[in-house]
Design an enzyme around this catalytic site. Structure first.
Site, short mmCIF file in Angstrom:
data_model
loop_
_atom_site.label_atom_id
_atom_site.label_comp_id
_atom_site.label_asym_id
_atom_site.label_seq_id
_atom_site.Cartn_x
_atom_site.Cartn_y
_atom_site.Cartn_z
N MET A 1 -2.21 52.90 60.81
CA MET A 1 -0.98 52.28 60.37
C MET A 1 -0.73 52.68 58.95
O MET A 1 -1.36 52.22 58.04
CB MET A 1 -1.06 50.79 60.45
CG MET A 1 -0.72 50.28 61.81
SD MET A 1 -1.44 48.69 62.06
CE MET A 1 -3.13 49.13 62.36
N GLY A 224 -3.59 62.47 61.25
CA GLY A 224 -3.74 61.63 60.09
C GLY A 224 -3.73 60.13 60.35
O GLY A 224 -3.94 59.35 59.41
N ASP A 225 -3.50 59.70 61.59
CA ASP A 225 -3.45 58.25 61.83
C ASP A 225 -3.81 57.92 63.28
O ASP A 225 -3.10 57.17 63.95
CB ASP A 225 -2.06 57.71 61.50
CG ASP A 225 -2.04 56.20 61.27
OD1 ASP A 225 -3.14 55.61 61.10
OD2 ASP A 225 -0.96 55.60 61.28
N LEU A 226 -4.93 58.47 63.73
CA LEU A 226 -5.38 58.18 65.10
C LEU A 226 -6.06 56.81 65.11
O LEU A 226 -7.27 56.68 65.20
CB LEU A 226 -6.33 59.27 65.60
CG LEU A 226 -5.67 60.63 65.85
CD1 LEU A 226 -6.72 61.66 66.27
CD2 LEU A 226 -4.57 60.54 66.91
N ASN A 227 -5.22 55.78 65.01
CA ASN A 227 -5.76 54.42 64.96
C ASN A 227 -5.68 53.74 66.32
O ASN A 227 -5.18 54.30 67.30
CB ASN A 227 -5.07 53.61 63.85
CG ASN A 227 -3.63 53.27 64.15
OD1 ASN A 227 -3.29 52.75 65.22
ND2 ASN A 227 -2.74 53.52 63.19
#
Length: 371
Positions: A1, A224-227
């Site tokens: 996020m 950049g944001d593999l959440n």
């Protein structure tokens, strides 16, 4: 996020469309009639799940309204969109844009308010599945996510070409993992407590031990944001005797794409998967095993992993605290990582780098190079 471009988080102007305005926008820009609309959670953009008629194809989409600051960078949004289209063509479960009436992938629209702010809007295919944050996770899920991270970065590095790809060199972008030292200016949001002390420790160690080694890491383009909210999964098998097996069915939110390093992607994935585990310190080994089944890390990259994971915890927790002060109405979503994130970061430092790395590397080694 994460939040948008190379700008500082406070510069963001988050869209504030109502559901009726979203439906009108879909009709005017994309020529589709909305039969149903509901808001989706987001960090500093605005997203709506819409059901439409007259598309001639899928009937469910996500209307994505980009914040006004990022909307000043159409080159960046375009290359992110093209990357999504490229990955979809390569077989990755990535959304693709529905064309505007003018035949483009996006349109710059005014909100009609006092400041006449402008927002880039896109209509993206709605992907099936459940966020990792809402399923019972297992080593198998973590392994698959690690494998996905390596495959995704490798595909982008080796095959993705676009005239605007240079816009992914984002310099001072606060969410690029290389920029952990920039967190100094947002520490005020934490107040004076033990949390701030550990973040200051992360920043100082990062400056001394990671920054000097960045040039030795292998470069690539990072999602950049593999959440845990940006990865969707679906059951691939289940039985009464065994827990369900999952496959990744969707990769969301490419707004943090930037040039970085392969080791950044696996560190980011490890950090967010720790949030979803009852045994968080072991998670890194499962994600790492999946990643290294595609792309083994070098000794230098492995040596930086502990501080890279710690650095991402610091980024997520500090920037969320800062942004929640700016947007208190979105606090619940902004602070979702903080519910367990502080505990995990403190635990990593209490256990110590050597012991955490030993757990990660032994867990990964137990997979024995499985593909």
């Amino acid at each position: 996020m994460s939040s948008g471009s190379g700008r500082h988080p406070q510069a963001v102007s988050r869209p504030a469309l109502g559901e009726g305005e979203a439906a009108v926008l879909v009709d005017r820009v994309f020529g589709l009639k909305v039969s149903w609309v509901r808001p989706l959670p987001s960090y500093d953009d605005q997203n709506f799940h819409v059901r439409v008629s007259g598309s001639g194809g899928a009937d469910e989409y996500v209307l994505k309204v980009t914040n006004s600051e990022d909307s000043r960078r159409p080159d960046l949004i375009e290359v992110q969109t093209q990357a999504m289209m490229f990955l979809s063509a390569e077989g990755f479960p990535s959304a693709t844009p529905y064309p505007t009436k003018a035949g483009g992938t996006m349109s710059l629209e005014s909100d009609g308010g006092p400041g006449n702010k402008k927002y880039l809007v896109r209509l993206l295919t709605y992907l099936p599945g459940t966020p990792v944050a809402k399923v019972a996770t297992s080593p198998q899920v973590f392994y698959e996510i690690g494998k996905l991270a390596a495959r995704l970065d490798t595909a982008l590095a080796e095959k993705f070409h676009h005239p605007s790809v240079k816009s992914l060199h984002r310099g001072q972008f606060i969410w690029n993992l290389a920029n952990v030292p920039l967190l100094d200016q947002y520490l005020y949001a934490l107040g004076q407590n033990e949390y701030r002390e550990v973040v200051e420790q992360v920043i100082e160690q990062f400056k001394g031990k990671v920054v000097p080694k960045l040039s030795s890491f292998r470069a690539c383009i990072n999602h950049g944001d593999l959440n845990d909210h940006n990865i969707l999964v679906e059951p691939s098998s289940a039985s009464p005797e065994h827990p369900p097996q999952y496959r990744v069915s969707g990769i969301l939110d490419f707004s943090d794409m930037s040039y970085g390093y392969y080791v950044f992607e696996v560190a980011i994935a490890i950090m967010y998967m720790m949030i979803e585990s009852s045994d968080p310190l072991r998670v890194g080994g499962h994600v790492l095993a999946g990643f290294e089944s595609v792309l083994p890390l070098t000794a230098a990259e492995r040596g930086a992993l502990f501080l890279l994971v710690s650095g991402r915890f610091a980024q997520s927790l500090v920037i969320a605290a800062h942004t929640a002060l700016l947007y208190p109405d979105n606090r619940e979503y902004l602070m979702v990582t903080a519910r367990t994130g502080w505990r995990h970061l403190m635990s990593m430092f209490e256990v110590g780098q050597e012991a955490v790395e030993k757990t990660w590397f032994e867990t990964a080694a137990a997979y024995g190079g499985r593909g």
